[in-house]
Design an enzyme around this catalytic site. Structure first.
Site, PDB file in Angstrom:
ATOM      1  NE  ARG A  41      -2.896   0.551   3.380  1.00 39.15           N
ATOM      2  CZ  ARG A  41      -2.309   1.040   4.474  1.00 39.15           C
ATOM      3  NH1 ARG A  41      -1.785   2.257   4.472  1.00 39.15           N
ATOM      4  NH2 ARG A  41      -2.238   0.310   5.575  1.00 39.15           N
ATOM      5  CE1 TYR A  93     -15.278   9.524 -17.690  1.00 41.81           C
ATOM      6  CE2 TYR A  93     -14.712   9.967 -15.403  1.00 41.81           C
ATOM      7  CZ  TYR A  93     -15.164   9.099 -16.383  1.00 41.81           C
ATOM      8  OH  TYR A  93     -15.505   7.822 -16.050  1.00 41.81           O
ATOM      9  CG  ASP A 165      -8.042  14.564 -17.262  1.00 45.51           C
ATOM     10  OD1 ASP A 165      -7.310  13.864 -18.001  1.00 45.51           O
ATOM     11  OD2 ASP A 165      -9.092  14.138 -16.757  1.00 45.51           O
ATOM     12  CE  LYS A 190     -10.963   6.187 -19.697  1.00 45.43           C
ATOM     13  NZ  LYS A 190     -11.281   7.542 -19.283  1.00 45.43           N
TER      14      LYS A 190
HETATM   15  C1  PLP Z   1     -11.910   8.106 -18.122  1.00 41.87           C
HETATM   16  C2  PLP Z   1     -11.499   9.461 -17.734  1.00 41.87           C
HETATM   17  C3  PLP Z   1     -11.275   9.779 -16.388  1.00 41.87           C
HETATM   18  C4  PLP Z   1     -11.531   8.800 -15.267  1.00 41.87           C
HETATM   19  O1  PLP Z   1     -10.605   7.762 -15.294  1.00 41.87           O
HETATM   20  P1  PLP Z   1     -10.912   6.274 -14.728  1.00 41.87           P
HETATM   21  O2  PLP Z   1      -9.626   5.573 -15.015  1.00 41.87           O
HETATM   22  O3  PLP Z   1     -12.088   5.743 -15.477  1.00 41.87           O
HETATM   23  O4  PLP Z   1     -11.189   6.428 -13.271  1.00 41.87           O
HETATM   24  C5  PLP Z   1     -10.835  11.061 -16.095  1.00 41.87           C
HETATM   25  N1  PLP Z   1     -10.628  11.979 -17.065  1.00 41.87           N
HETATM   26  C6  PLP Z   1     -10.841  11.699 -18.372  1.00 41.87           C
HETATM   27  C7  PLP Z   1     -10.603  12.760 -19.393  1.00 41.87           C
HETATM   28  C8  PLP Z   1     -11.289  10.438 -18.741  1.00 41.87           C
HETATM   29  O5  PLP Z   1     -11.522  10.174 -20.038  1.00 41.87           O
END
Ligand code: PLP
Length: 373
Positions: A41, A93, A165, A190
């Protein structure tokens, strides 16, 4: 400093363990011997390897890997206190919106929405309690481009942290820290991992005190990435440059094709010269990514597209090898209130395509067959 293509391959330059070319998975919860590692952890060698590589790819000093993109976000927001105020992209998002509106606002943190492509609006929205501006660029799903350097300057003057992000462009195409951002967030689920087989997230920063705060927070919240998923993400990163080039090539080709279709109303892709943020994106990133949003003229077309084709699948998420079509209204952005959705443009006519790695002509033919069905 190595080129980004090389960095994705060699990582931090050393894998250490018995000269293994692919790093081993340290699938252990605990460590004896009183050395650097004690409990997974807190830290784990496979995760540390990923964190070093993420930092180097983002041209930052420190990175942390989390069990999802949203775990990265909740760790970032957990560094705030009651009374603090956060400015969020008005287009972002849906899960980010939900965390702000449903969880952290209950703990006395307030959130306000701004258009990140309008620096004056951002500047006017900053007050004495504003601690952070959180933006996406391009935004999900409307693909708006934020002027990151300009926002960084405004934030610095107001002692506000700028978080970006960078999920859509990845460090392969964009390095927000080099543009003045304080912190970069990723959903590594992603493009970074890229194979539809991992849920992961990351934060990268150059700010040492902030990193220490975040590290203490993730250790305390218990939301770090598992050794196996760290390894899968490392494996994905090896082909990130090749995949991003192909995602982008397919995205541009399909965006141009959609523009020529009489059933399409509008194509929204920053790689198209007609896109509002095209030149801004080109000035701060080396590519436009693999996601294309578009609106159709007739909502009946939506049904045909969501039935899926032989190649394009109707599914949540983006950034993997397979082309996916998403309906933001009922999927990724369902938790955003209707009035806000309408203001942003998330209507029943909007669809989002994440272009995979298939042959571009096959993808276009698949779309054609779906429409004819
Ligand atoms: C999918 C996504 C998230 C969230 O990520 P997870 O891995 O699904 O928790 C945050 N920001 C963007 C732009 C995303 O496409």
């Amino acid at each position: 400093m190595f080129d980004k293509d090389t960095l994705a391959i060699i990582g931090d330059g050393e894998c250490g363990y018995e000269s293994a070319v692919s790093p081993p998975i340290f699938q252990t919860s605990t460590f004896g011997g009183g050395g650097e590692y004690s409990y997974t952890r807190l830290s784990n060698p496979t995760r540390s390897q990923l964190e070093r590589e993420l930092a180097s790819l983002e041209r930052g000093s420190y990175a942390l890997a989390f069990s999802s993109g949203l775990a990265a976000l909740n760790t970032l927001l957990s560094t705030l206190s009651q009374g603090d105020r956060v400015l969020l992209s008005d287009d972002l998002y849906g899960g980010t919106y939900r965390m702000a509106a449903n969880i952290f606002s209950r703990f006395g943190i307030s959130f306000e929405f701004v258009d990140p492509s309008d620096p004056n609006a951002v500047e006017n929205a900053i007050d004495a309690n504003t601690r952070m501006l959180f933006v996406e660029s391009p935004t999900n799903p409307m693909m708006k481009i934020a002027p990151i350097s300009e926002l960084a300057r405004i934030c610095r003057e107001g002692s506000v942290l700028l978080a970006v992000d960078n999920t859509f462009l990845t460090p392969y195409f964009q390095n927000p820290l080099l543009l003045g951002a304080d912190i970069v967030l990723h959903s590594a689920t992603k493009f970074l991992s890229g194979h539809h087989d991992t849920v992961a997230g990351a934060l990268v920063t150059d700010n040492e005190p902030l990193y220490e705060k975040l590290r203490l927070a993730t250790v305390t919240l218990g939301n770090a990435l598992s050794p196996f998923d760290s390894w899968l993400t490392l494996r994905g990163i090896r082909t990130l440059p090749l995949r991003m080039e192909r995602h982008q090539k397919n995205a541009l080709s399909v965006a141009e094709y959609l523009q020529s279709c009489d059933w399409v109303e509008k194509v929204i892709y920053p790689g198209l010269p007609a896109h509002e943020g095209h030149s801004l994106c080109a000035s701060q990133a080396s590519g436009f990514g693999g996601v294309v949003s578009f609106t159709v003229k007739d909502t009946k077309t939506v049904k045909k597209l969501l039935a899926g084709g032989k190649i394009i699948k109707f599914a949540e998420s983006l950034g993997g090898f397979r082309s996916l079509i998403t309906y933001p209204l009922t999927q990724t952005h369902a938790s955003i209130p209707e009035a806000m959705r309408n203001r942003i443009g998330i209507t029943e006519k909007l669809l989002r395509l994440s272009l995979g790695l298939e042959d571009e002509n096959d993808i276009k033919q698949d779309l054609e067959l779906m429409i004819k069905s």
